[in-house]
Structure formats: structure tokens, C-alpha cells
Write a protein that holds these residues in place. Structure first.
Motif, PDB file in Angstrom:
ATOM      1  N   ASP A 194       1.154  -0.912   0.249  1.00  0.00           N
ATOM      2  CA  ASP A 194       0.210  -0.284  -0.407  1.00  0.00           C
ATOM      3  C   ASP A 194       0.552   1.264   0.409  1.00  0.00           C
ATOM      4  O   ASP A 194       0.152   2.516  -0.530  1.00  0.00           O
ATOM      5  CB  ASP A 194      -1.014   0.300   1.350  1.00  0.00           C
ATOM      6  CG  ASP A 194      -2.171  -0.702   0.912  1.00  0.00           C
ATOM      7  OD1 ASP A 194      -2.634  -0.881  -0.309  1.00  0.00           O
ATOM      8  OD2 ASP A 194      -2.506  -2.124   2.206  1.00  0.00           O
ATOM      9  N   ASP A 198       0.845   3.383  -5.336  1.00  0.00           N
ATOM     10  CA  ASP A 198       0.389   4.213  -6.189  1.00  0.00           C
ATOM     11  C   ASP A 198       2.021   4.458  -7.177  1.00  0.00           C
ATOM     12  O   ASP A 198       1.278   5.998  -8.315  1.00  0.00           O
ATOM     13  CB  ASP A 198      -0.545   5.566  -5.466  1.00  0.00           C
ATOM     14  CG  ASP A 198       0.163   6.179  -4.079  1.00  0.00           C
ATOM     15  OD1 ASP A 198       1.304   5.054  -3.876  1.00  0.00           O
ATOM     16  OD2 ASP A 198       0.302   7.106  -3.955  1.00  0.00           O
ATOM     17  N   ARG A 226      -6.223  -9.846   1.908  1.00  0.00           N
ATOM     18  CA  ARG A 226      -6.592  -8.908   2.255  1.00  0.00           C
ATOM     19  C   ARG A 226      -5.256  -7.615   2.375  1.00  0.00           C
ATOM     20  O   ARG A 226      -5.370  -6.839   2.506  1.00  0.00           O
ATOM     21  CB  ARG A 226      -7.633  -8.633   3.645  1.00  0.00           C
ATOM     22  CG  ARG A 226      -7.966  -7.018   4.725  1.00  0.00           C
ATOM     23  CD  ARG A 226      -8.505  -7.358   5.965  1.00  0.00           C
ATOM     24  NE  ARG A 226      -7.587  -8.217   6.760  1.00  0.00           N
ATOM     25  CZ  ARG A 226      -7.110  -8.054   7.308  1.00  0.00           C
ATOM     26  NH1 ARG A 226      -6.603  -6.948   7.406  1.00  0.00           N
ATOM     27  NH2 ARG A 226      -6.627  -8.854   7.854  1.00  0.00           N
ATOM     28  N   ASN A 231      -6.745  -6.552  -5.111  1.00  0.00           N
ATOM     29  CA  ASN A 231      -8.149  -6.274  -5.147  1.00  0.00           C
ATOM     30  C   ASN A 231      -8.326  -5.218  -6.267  1.00  0.00           C
ATOM     31  O   ASN A 231      -7.401  -4.585  -6.378  1.00  0.00           O
ATOM     32  CB  ASN A 231      -8.799  -6.320  -3.549  1.00  0.00           C
ATOM     33  CG  ASN A 231      -8.130  -5.380  -3.157  1.00  0.00           C
ATOM     34  OD1 ASN A 231      -8.285  -4.170  -3.492  1.00  0.00           O
ATOM     35  ND2 ASN A 231      -8.415  -5.163  -1.909  1.00  0.00           N
ATOM     36  N   VAL A 232      -9.907  -4.661  -6.386  1.00  0.00           N
ATOM     37  CA  VAL A 232     -10.293  -3.371  -7.467  1.00  0.00           C
ATOM     38  C   VAL A 232     -10.115  -2.601  -6.707  1.00  0.00           C
ATOM     39  O   VAL A 232      -8.972  -1.394  -7.400  1.00  0.00           O
ATOM     40  CB  VAL A 232     -11.836  -3.831  -7.491  1.00  0.00           C
ATOM     41  CG1 VAL A 232     -12.302  -2.303  -7.774  1.00  0.00           C
ATOM     42  CG2 VAL A 232     -12.118  -5.272  -8.530  1.00  0.00           C
ATOM     43  N   GLU A 233     -10.280  -2.205  -5.346  1.00  0.00           N
ATOM     44  CA  GLU A 233      -9.879  -0.968  -4.305  1.00  0.00           C
ATOM     45  C   GLU A 233      -8.148  -0.781  -4.589  1.00  0.00           C
ATOM     46  O   GLU A 233      -7.425   0.145  -4.710  1.00  0.00           O
ATOM     47  CB  GLU A 233      -9.679  -1.376  -2.729  1.00  0.00           C
ATOM     48  CG  GLU A 233     -10.179  -0.488  -1.949  1.00  0.00           C
ATOM     49  CD  GLU A 233     -10.113  -0.366  -0.627  1.00  0.00           C
ATOM     50  OE1 GLU A 233      -9.817  -1.906  -0.224  1.00  0.00           O
ATOM     51  OE2 GLU A 233      -9.794   0.863   0.238  1.00  0.00           O
ATOM     52  N   ARG A 234      -7.092  -1.457  -4.144  1.00  0.00           N
ATOM     53  CA  ARG A 234      -6.053  -1.038  -5.004  1.00  0.00           C
ATOM     54  C   ARG A 234      -5.697  -0.576  -5.894  1.00  0.00           C
ATOM     55  O   ARG A 234      -4.693  -0.012  -6.722  1.00  0.00           O
ATOM     56  CB  ARG A 234      -5.070  -2.225  -4.639  1.00  0.00           C
ATOM     57  CG  ARG A 234      -5.356  -2.704  -2.882  1.00  0.00           C
ATOM     58  CD  ARG A 234      -3.215  -3.754  -2.753  1.00  0.00           C
ATOM     59  NE  ARG A 234      -3.707  -3.465  -0.815  1.00  0.00           N
ATOM     60  CZ  ARG A 234      -3.920  -4.459  -0.091  1.00  0.00           C
ATOM     61  NH1 ARG A 234      -4.893  -5.667  -0.639  1.00  0.00           N
ATOM     62  NH2 ARG A 234      -3.674  -4.367   1.487  1.00  0.00           N
ATOM     63  N   ASN A 236      -7.651   0.849  -7.962  1.00  0.00           N
ATOM     64  CA  ASN A 236      -7.544   2.039  -8.239  1.00  0.00           C
ATOM     65  C   ASN A 236      -7.094   3.222  -8.076  1.00  0.00           C
ATOM     66  O   ASN A 236      -7.089   3.967  -8.660  1.00  0.00           O
ATOM     67  CB  ASN A 236      -9.028   2.360  -7.950  1.00  0.00           C
ATOM     68  CG  ASN A 236     -10.640   1.369  -8.491  1.00  0.00           C
ATOM     69  OD1 ASN A 236     -10.640   1.112  -9.187  1.00  0.00           O
ATOM     70  ND2 ASN A 236     -11.349   1.437  -7.789  1.00  0.00           N
ATOM     71  N   LYS A 237      -6.340   2.379  -6.936  1.00  0.00           N
ATOM     72  CA  LYS A 237      -5.329   3.801  -6.972  1.00  0.00           C
ATOM     73  C   LYS A 237      -3.876   4.041  -7.405  1.00  0.00           C
ATOM     74  O   LYS A 237      -2.843   4.334  -7.310  1.00  0.00           O
ATOM     75  CB  LYS A 237      -4.681   2.792  -5.040  1.00  0.00           C
ATOM     76  CG  LYS A 237      -5.548   3.342  -4.216  1.00  0.00           C
ATOM     77  CD  LYS A 237      -4.661   2.849  -2.713  1.00  0.00           C
ATOM     78  CE  LYS A 237      -5.902   3.306  -1.855  1.00  0.00           C
ATOM     79  NZ  LYS A 237      -6.068   2.038  -0.529  1.00  0.00           N
TER      80      LYS A 237
END
Ligand code: CP
Length: 289
Positions: A194, A198, A226, A231-234, A236-237
Motif C-alpha cells: 500500500d 500508486d 486482504r 483487489n479492485v480497491e488497490r 483503483n489506486k
């Protein structure tokens, strides 16, 4: 010419292989008219590497022999070396070999007199995978210098990671390594996915190699997904022009979410497609150099 690991090749030799692969992809034809025999000797399971080497050999007009380890004289105690020497004695022109032991090829220096292409040695190296990864990256970004990649997952057991980390650094890429502590290797500094998601141009996921684990993972598949999964959330970053890679096979919903496998950033099936052209280049080089 043998290809055991990319460390043995210069940057210019690697560029030449990628250029040749690109020519095959653009339709370059070369036909051995059945005069060359390539043996695929896989002592470990494989789908992509085995059958894309086979497809590559067939596209070059070679004949192929596909060794069935599970129904062979290995069952009677025949050794790896004696099996390989047997296929040389048949008159094969080149051997494609995957084996469980790291650097298996060092056990028979100068005793096999036909080219060997390493299709993966234990947790050591996977040169054809690295080459297809490099081809995919070069097609996307045009060059390698200053690109950033996050290689995420089971680093410890991954011959893909070991091959790629070395060659990508040699090519001037910034290589970030991430994954669970239990897959850490002292040679590499780990970072949190994380913290870099990006910033990187490429996220490369690795399969958890359950077959090589001495004991089961300390975290559940759900927690792995997790903490370390894409995943989609990551997704998107990630940067707008960044891409996702995975050597496959993949564990859906563990290292990569089902929805991400074929999303617009994913180049996973393009990697597989490129594998045939890279392996055509490797077989041609093995036969001609
Ligand atoms: N990527 C890869 O090596 O896949 P296989 O094990 O199916 O050959």
C-alpha cells in the motif's frame, strides 16, 4: 547455445532475443521442415511453459517429443541425467528441461552435447518466463530504464522473482519487493504494497507455491488477500497507465481478485501469448548458435 539463466546473457544478447521474438510475433516465418526434433522434458508439472515451448517448436516446423514423467522409467529409479542422456542418444536436436532441483544443469557439465533450454529449475531461475515478461513490458512502455515494478507475494519460492529481480535491476528498473514476512529473503528489502501501489508502473503478483511450503502458511487465504492481494480497491489506486502481470497459474481471490484477472490493466494473457514468440526465439537461437 544453452540458456540456463539470464545472468549468463549480456543485455545485448537479451535485446536480440526480444527483437527476434517481436519479429516472430509480426509474422516472420522460419521452417525447419520437420528436420529438427525438440524434446520437452518436464520433471515438474507445467501447462504454459511446456505447451508454449511445444507450440513454438511446431510453429518453427520442428517435430516434438513430449516426455511423460509419470509413466516413464523414472518410476524404475532412472536418474534425471540418464533420462536426459537417453533423449540426446535418440538424436534430438535440443532439450527443453524443467526440474525440481536448483541448477540441475550443473550436475552434468559438458556431458550433454546438444543445447538445453532451462524451462525452470526449482526455486532458481525461469529464463523463458523472464524474457516473456520483458517483452510484455517493452511492448507497453518502449524501454526499461527508470520503470518501477512491485513484485509481490511468495518471493522465497519463486524462480520467476529470482530471474526477474536480477535482470530488471540490470536493465535499470526500480524493483520493489513486497509480501508476507514468511516469504522474505535476506537478500531483498521488503516494503508494504500500500506504500508503493500508486507509484509503480507494473504490479507483478506471484503465486503462493503451496507445493514448496515446508508447513502451511501462517495466515489464512482471506487474510493473505486482504493484506497482500490485488483487489479492485488497490487497482483503483494504481497509476493511469500502469499494468498488472502474473506468470500464472494464479490463485483467484488469494493473490489476485477474480475481477482483476482480466481487467483493462491486466496483461496476464498477453504474457502467455508472448511466451510462444519468446520461446520461438530461444529455440531458434539454441539450434543456430
Ligand atoms: N508460468 C509458468 O511457468 O506456468 P507453468 O508452470 O504452467 O509452466
Amino acid at each position: 547455445m544453452n540458456i540456463f539463466k539470464l545472468e549468463d546473457l549480456s543485455i545485448s544478447e537479451i535485446s536480440d532475443l526480444l527483437d527476434l521474438a517481436e519479429e516472430f510475433k509480426s509474422g516472420k516465418k522460419l521452417n525447419y521442415n520437420g528436420e529438427k526434433i525438440i524434446a520437452n522434458l518436464f520433471f515438474e508439472p507445467s501447462t504454459r511453459t511446456h505447451y508454449s515451448f511445444d507450440t513454438a517448436a511446431l510453429r518453427l516446423g520442428c517435430k516434438t517429443l513430449n516426455f511423460d514423467a509419470s509413466n516413464s522409467s523414472l518410476k524404475k529409479g532412472e536418474t534425471l541425467y540418464d533420462t536426459i542422456k537417453t533423449f540426446e542418444s535418440f538424436g534430438c536436436d535440443a532439450l527443453i528441461i524443467r526440474a525440481t532441483e536448483n541448477e540441475y544443469y550443473n550436475h552434468f557439465p559438458n556431458k550433454i552435447n546438444i543445447p538445453i533450454l532451462n524451462a525452470g529449475d526449482g526455486t532458481g531461475n525461469h529464463p523463458s518466463q523472464s524474457l516473456l515478461d520483458l517483452l510484455t513490458i517493452r511492448q507497453e512502455f518502449g524501454s526499461f530504464e527508470n520503470l518501477s515494478i512491485a513484485i509481490v507475494g511468495d518471493i522465497k519460492h519463486s524462480r520467476v522473482a529470482h530471474s526477474n529481480i536480477d535482470i530488471m535491476k540490470r536493465l535499470g528498473m526500480n524493483v520493489y519487493i513486497s509480501g508476507p514476512e514468511e516469504f522474505r529473503e535476506d537478500a531483498y528489502e521488503f516494503c508494504k504494497l500500500d506504500d508503493i501501489i500508486d507509484k509503480v508502473d507494473i504490479v507483478m503478483l506471484l503465486r503462493i507455491q503451496n507445493e514448496r511450503l515446508e508447513k502451511s502458511m501462517s495466515i489464512t487465504p482471506e487474510n493473505y488477500h486482504r493484506l497482500y492481494g490485488l483487489n479492485v480497491e488497490r487497482v483503483n489506486k494504481m497509476k493511469s497507465n500502469s499494468i498488472i502481470m502474473h506468470p500464472a497459474p494464479f490463485n483467484r481471490n488469494i493473490e489476485i481478485a477474480d475481477d482483476v484477472v482480466e481487467c483493462s490493466k491486466s496483461r496476464i494473457f498477453k504474457q502467455i501469448e508472448n511466451g510462444v514468440f519468446v520461446r520461438m526465439a530461444m529455440i531458434y537461437s539454441a539450434l543456430e548458435k
